[in-house]
Design a protein around this motif. Structure first.
Motif, PDB file in Angstrom:
ATOM      1  N   PRO A  87     119.963  81.942  37.978  1.00 54.98           N
ATOM      2  CA  PRO A  87     119.126  81.084  38.833  1.00 54.98           C
ATOM      3  C   PRO A  87     118.279  80.107  38.020  1.00 54.98           C
ATOM      4  CG  PRO A  87     118.214  83.299  38.746  1.00 54.98           C
ATOM      5  CD  PRO A  87     119.537  83.355  38.050  1.00 54.98           C
ATOM      6  N   GLY A  88     118.009  78.934  38.630  1.00 50.16           N
ATOM      7  CA  GLY A  88     117.257  77.908  37.933  1.00 50.16           C
ATOM      8  C   GLY A  88     116.020  77.409  38.655  1.00 50.16           C
ATOM      9  N   VAL A  89     115.880  77.713  39.945  1.00 48.62           N
ATOM     10  CA  VAL A  89     114.762  77.160  40.720  1.00 48.62           C
ATOM     11  C   VAL A  89     113.397  77.530  40.141  1.00 48.62           C
ATOM     12  CG1 VAL A  89     113.583  77.236  42.967  1.00 48.62           C
ATOM     13  CG2 VAL A  89     116.046  76.822  42.854  1.00 48.62           C
ATOM     14  N   PRO A  90     113.126  78.804  39.798  1.00 46.84           N
ATOM     15  CA  PRO A  90     111.785  79.101  39.261  1.00 46.84           C
ATOM     16  C   PRO A  90     111.468  78.302  38.003  1.00 46.84           C
ATOM     17  CG  PRO A  90     112.913  81.126  39.881  1.00 46.84           C
ATOM     18  CD  PRO A  90     113.941  80.031  39.953  1.00 46.84           C
ATOM     19  N   GLU A 137     108.607  73.754  35.369  1.00 42.56           N
ATOM     20  CA  GLU A 137     108.673  72.557  34.536  1.00 42.56           C
ATOM     21  C   GLU A 137     108.066  71.361  35.250  1.00 42.56           C
ATOM     22  OE1 GLU A 137     109.323  70.604  31.046  1.00 42.56           O
ATOM     23  OE2 GLU A 137     109.546  72.755  31.463  1.00 42.56           O
ATOM     24  N   LEU A 138     108.323  71.202  36.541  1.00 37.77           N
ATOM     25  CA  LEU A 138     107.689  70.126  37.315  1.00 37.77           C
ATOM     26  C   LEU A 138     106.166  70.236  37.253  1.00 37.77           C
ATOM     27  CD1 LEU A 138     109.757  69.774  40.631  1.00 37.77           C
ATOM     28  CD2 LEU A 138     109.264  67.953  38.974  1.00 37.77           C
ATOM     29  N   TRP A 139     105.672  71.448  37.428  1.00 38.38           N
ATOM     30  CA  TRP A 139     104.220  71.669  37.437  1.00 38.38           C
ATOM     31  C   TRP A 139     103.610  71.407  36.059  1.00 38.38           C
ATOM     32  CZ3 TRP A 139     101.775  76.150  35.121  1.00 38.38           C
ATOM     33  CH2 TRP A 139     100.396  76.199  35.333  1.00 38.38           C
ATOM     34  N   ARG A 140     104.259  71.918  35.013  1.00 43.88           N
ATOM     35  CA  ARG A 140     103.692  71.748  33.670  1.00 43.88           C
ATOM     36  C   ARG A 140     103.627  70.279  33.253  1.00 43.88           C
ATOM     37  NH1 ARG A 140     105.895  76.977  32.773  1.00 43.88           N
ATOM     38  NH2 ARG A 140     108.006  76.141  32.619  1.00 43.88           N
ATOM     39  N   ARG A 141     104.656  69.518  33.599  1.00 45.63           N
ATOM     40  CA  ARG A 141     104.693  68.130  33.138  1.00 45.63           C
ATOM     41  C   ARG A 141     103.914  67.187  34.051  1.00 45.63           C
ATOM     42  NH1 ARG A 141     109.795  64.926  30.594  1.00 45.63           N
ATOM     43  NH2 ARG A 141     109.581  66.725  29.201  1.00 45.63           N
ATOM     44  N   ALA A 196     104.040  88.147  42.731  1.00 49.35           N
ATOM     45  CA  ALA A 196     104.459  88.221  41.324  1.00 49.35           C
ATOM     46  C   ALA A 196     104.557  86.821  40.725  1.00 49.35           C
ATOM     47  CB  ALA A 196     105.806  88.944  41.215  1.00 49.35           C
ATOM     48  N   LEU A 197     105.084  85.881  41.503  1.00 49.48           N
ATOM     49  CA  LEU A 197     105.226  84.506  41.020  1.00 49.48           C
ATOM     50  C   LEU A 197     103.853  83.879  40.774  1.00 49.48           C
ATOM     51  CD1 LEU A 197     107.721  82.508  40.650  1.00 49.48           C
ATOM     52  CD2 LEU A 197     106.963  81.507  42.799  1.00 49.48           C
ATOM     53  N   ALA A 198     102.914  84.127  41.687  1.00 50.29           N
ATOM     54  CA  ALA A 198     101.574  83.554  41.542  1.00 50.29           C
ATOM     55  C   ALA A 198     100.842  84.138  40.339  1.00 50.29           C
ATOM     56  CB  ALA A 198     100.762  83.795  42.819  1.00 50.29           C
ATOM     57  N   GLU A 199     101.009  85.440  40.104  1.00 50.92           N
ATOM     58  CA  GLU A 199     100.273  86.119  39.038  1.00 50.92           C
ATOM     59  C   GLU A 199     100.930  85.928  37.668  1.00 50.92           C
ATOM     60  OE1 GLU A 199     100.056  90.146  40.337  1.00 50.92           O
ATOM     61  OE2 GLU A 199      98.917  89.647  42.161  1.00 50.92           O
ATOM     62  N   GLU A 200     102.262  86.019  37.618  1.00 48.92           N
ATOM     63  CA  GLU A 200     102.966  85.985  36.341  1.00 48.92           C
ATOM     64  C   GLU A 200     103.486  84.599  35.993  1.00 48.92           C
ATOM     65  OE1 GLU A 200     106.011  89.026  36.213  1.00 48.92           O
ATOM     66  OE2 GLU A 200     104.840  90.336  37.533  1.00 48.92           O
ATOM     67  N   GLY A 201     103.484  83.693  36.981  1.00 47.57           N
ATOM     68  CA  GLY A 201     104.044  82.369  36.763  1.00 47.57           C
ATOM     69  C   GLY A 201     105.542  82.378  36.960  1.00 47.57           C
ATOM     70  N   PRO A 202     106.163  81.214  36.851  1.00 41.22           N
ATOM     71  CA  PRO A 202     107.615  81.134  37.065  1.00 41.22           C
ATOM     72  C   PRO A 202     108.413  81.987  36.091  1.00 41.22           C
ATOM     73  CG  PRO A 202     106.731  79.069  36.174  1.00 41.22           C
ATOM     74  CD  PRO A 202     105.563  79.901  36.567  1.00 41.22           C
ATOM     75  N   ALA A 257     117.811  83.007  28.064  1.00 40.41           N
ATOM     76  CA  ALA A 257     118.293  81.748  27.485  1.00 40.41           C
ATOM     77  C   ALA A 257     118.106  80.555  28.409  1.00 40.41           C
ATOM     78  CB  ALA A 257     119.776  81.881  27.133  1.00 40.41           C
ATOM     79  N   TYR A 258     117.795  80.781  29.691  1.00 42.29           N
ATOM     80  CA  TYR A 258     117.770  79.664  30.653  1.00 42.29           C
ATOM     81  C   TYR A 258     116.567  78.756  30.445  1.00 42.29           C
ATOM     82  CZ  TYR A 258     118.278  76.873  34.778  1.00 42.29           C
ATOM     83  OH  TYR A 258     118.447  75.794  35.599  1.00 42.29           O
ATOM     84  N   ARG A 259     116.806  77.441  30.516  1.00 38.95           N
ATOM     85  CA  ARG A 259     115.749  76.433  30.466  1.00 38.95           C
ATOM     86  C   ARG A 259     116.063  75.323  31.471  1.00 38.95           C
ATOM     87  NH1 ARG A 259     114.464  80.003  27.720  1.00 38.95           N
ATOM     88  NH2 ARG A 259     113.474  80.052  25.658  1.00 38.95           N
ATOM     89  N   ALA A 260     115.043  74.834  32.168  1.00 38.91           N
ATOM     90  CA  ALA A 260     115.196  73.615  32.968  1.00 38.91           C
ATOM     91  C   ALA A 260     115.174  72.426  32.012  1.00 38.91           C
ATOM     92  CB  ALA A 260     114.088  73.504  33.990  1.00 38.91           C
ATOM     93  N   VAL A 261     115.985  71.404  32.291  1.00 39.53           N
ATOM     94  CA  VAL A 261     116.199  70.323  31.335  1.00 39.53           C
ATOM     95  C   VAL A 261     115.927  68.964  31.986  1.00 39.53           C
ATOM     96  CG1 VAL A 261     117.880  69.203  29.830  1.00 39.53           C
ATOM     97  CG2 VAL A 261     117.952  71.682  30.131  1.00 39.53           C
ATOM     98  N   TRP A 262     115.119  68.130  31.319  1.00 42.65           N
ATOM     99  CA  TRP A 262     114.889  66.754  31.756  1.00 42.65           C
ATOM    100  C   TRP A 262     115.949  65.849  31.142  1.00 42.65           C
ATOM    101  CZ3 TRP A 262     111.279  65.620  35.351  1.00 42.65           C
ATOM    102  CH2 TRP A 262     110.242  66.534  35.555  1.00 42.65           C
ATOM    103  N   ASP A 263     116.405  64.862  31.901  1.00 39.55           N
ATOM    104  CA  ASP A 263     117.313  63.867  31.338  1.00 39.55           C
ATOM    105  C   ASP A 263     117.140  62.540  32.069  1.00 39.55           C
ATOM    106  OD1 ASP A 263     118.673  64.194  33.752  1.00 39.55           O
ATOM    107  OD2 ASP A 263     120.219  65.456  32.890  1.00 39.55           O
TER     108      ASP A 263
END
Length: 462
Positions: free
Chosen positions: A108-111, A116-120, A191-197, A227-233
């Motif tokens: 999965p990639g949504v979290p 990444e959207l929030w951090r940037r 869990a998402l709110a407390e631990e983050g994505p 190993a999963y990372r969201a990627v900007w391009d």
């Protein structure tokens, strides 16, 4: 452009509007709305799926695509996968083949994408963005008519195991207007709110996910998650008339279709239909999937369009969390080329921005699998080329070519049908407007619109 949110469910749009009203950026609102969609639109999407986004920063003028689509598993130790279950799902008169089961789930990639959207580009605290979705999960949410109709089609997978408790709690499928209760999502979102994505990759949700994979014979390992990372391009740029369009290509074919599309006189419906088919037909597979899209423009003029999907869904839910697994490895239309572990799967998603000399003119995206391109191109062209308002453009009847058949929603006149037949098309006329023809959410200078085919909604903040 006025600040606005357009999405696939009224509750999703309201969540995004709430975040904007609290001073959030377009990215903040997109994250909050997407999390809400993972509660309100679970027939269409979910947290354990994949997506693509495009973001425009009004301050710098920069645009960027974000790839948070699912990845191919297989980086960890080799394991024997459980067999897939073959299903045939009716879309009106068309039967579409799928394969589901725990082994159809990709990484999965949504979290990661939301993080990444929030951090940037975010400005509000992460926990604040989770609040609207948590509230929906605690209170339950009404099932809109279009989602209830879709649930009937998807019943074999949505009630395959744990889903029966959620979608048929009294021994029958939920109907339009009835409350959808998913209590496990409260724990997931807490869990998402407390631990983050990161919870989906290294935390509580990751632990539950890996345990389910081990128990039922799934393909995704802990190594895959780590190993999963969201990627900007960079977005693909395409010219359409006087407009500079920025989107993504891959399997979508949207940039090429818009480049091919020529304008026709507003009152010549038959000529317009033929021009649309000429632009849409080259390339592209046939089939379908279940997806949702949301579009946000904030008061500063920044924009974010985000499309997410579970595919059909595997029929397996994360124990205790009511999170449906994606089924992307069972989507035949996406199994293109070599499936190398760790690499992204291909996608038809095409979140889109259009600019003219005055700046951002339109932000839009669509859901609908292979019908996504048809829906998006028709709505974008109606607004940019014909000057229609977003509501009128989204409401207009659509067509979709599939092989030698062109599917028509009600509203096309006899001259259109005659012209299509003379051009060699077999015409399939639908009796009513249907979510088969995609779901578009769009914000433009003249307003915003969600798609009624999927019980969508839009809110303007002024």
């Amino acid at each position: 452009m006025k600040a606005a949110v357009a999405a696939g469910h009224p509750a999703t749009a309201q969540a995004g509007a709430e975040i904007l009203a609290d001073g959030g950026s377009a990215a903040d609102a997109a994250v909050g709305a997407c999390l809400a969609s993972c509660v309100a639109e679970t027939v269409m999407t979910g947290l354990l799926g994949g997506g693509h986004a495009i973001h425009f920063d009004a301050g710098s003028g920069a645009t960027a695509n974000l790839d948070c689509f699912v990845a191919v598993p297989g980086l960890g130790e080799k394991r024997e996968a459980a067999p897939l279950v073959e299903l045939r799902v009716p879309f009106g008169e068309e039967l579409v083949h799928y394969a589901v089961g725990v082994a159809s789930c990709a990484v999965p990639g949504v979290p990661a994408g939301l993080g990444e959207l929030w951090r940037r580009h975010g400005s509000l605290p992460w926990s604040r963005l989770c609040e609207p979705a948590l509230r929906l999960a605690r209170e339950g949410v009404r099932m809109p008519p279009a989602h209830a109709s879709c649930l009937v089609m998807l019943a074999p997978v949505m009630t395959m195991s744990e889903g029966a408790r959620i979608y048929a709690p009294a021994g029958r499928l939920l109907g339009g207007g009835e409350r959808l209760d998913q209590p496990g999502l409260v724990l997931a979102l807490e869990a998402l709110a407390e631990e983050g994505p990161e919870t989906a990759y290294t935390g509580s949700l990751a632990d539950a996910f890996v345990a389910l994979m081990d128990e039922r014979g799934g393909r995704v390992s802990r190594a895959d998650l780590l190993a999963y990372r969201a990627v900007w391009d960079e977005p693909v740029q395409a010219s359409h008339g006087a407009w500079d369009v920025r989107t993504r290509s891959d399997l979508s074919g949207v940039p090429a279709a818009l480049a091919r599309l020529r304008t026709v006189p507003d009152d010549d419906q038959a000529a317009r239909a033929l021009e649309l088919l000429e632009a849409l037909v080259p390339g592209g597979p046939s089939g379908g999937g279940h997806t949702t899209n949301l579009t946000v423009v904030d008061r500063d003029g920044s924009a974010c369009v985000l499309t997410t999907s579970l595919g059909l869904g595997s029929g397996d839910w994360l124990s205790g969390y009511d999170l449906h697994l994606n089924s992307m490895l069972g989507e035949a239309d996406l199994l293109v080329g070599e499936l190398e572990p760790g690499r992204r799967m291909r996608s038809m998603m095409a979140p889109l921005l259009a600019f003219d000399s005055a700046g951002l003119a339109l932000a839009a995206g669509a859901a609908g699998g292979t019908r996504l391109r048809s829906a998006l191109v028709q709505v974008v062209s109606a607004i940019l080329d014909e000057g229609l308002g977003p509501t009128e453009a989204v409401d207009r009847p659509r067509l979709h070519p599939a092989g030698s058949i062109v599917h028509l929603e009600p509203g096309f006149g006899q001259p259109v049908r005659d012209a299509l037949a003379r051009a060699g098309w077999q015409v399939a006329e639908w009796r009513e407007r249907h979510h088969y023809f995609g779901g578009v959410s769009v914000v433009a200078r003249a307003g915003a619109a969600g798609d009624p085919r999927r019980s969508g909604a839009a809110l303007l903040l002024g």
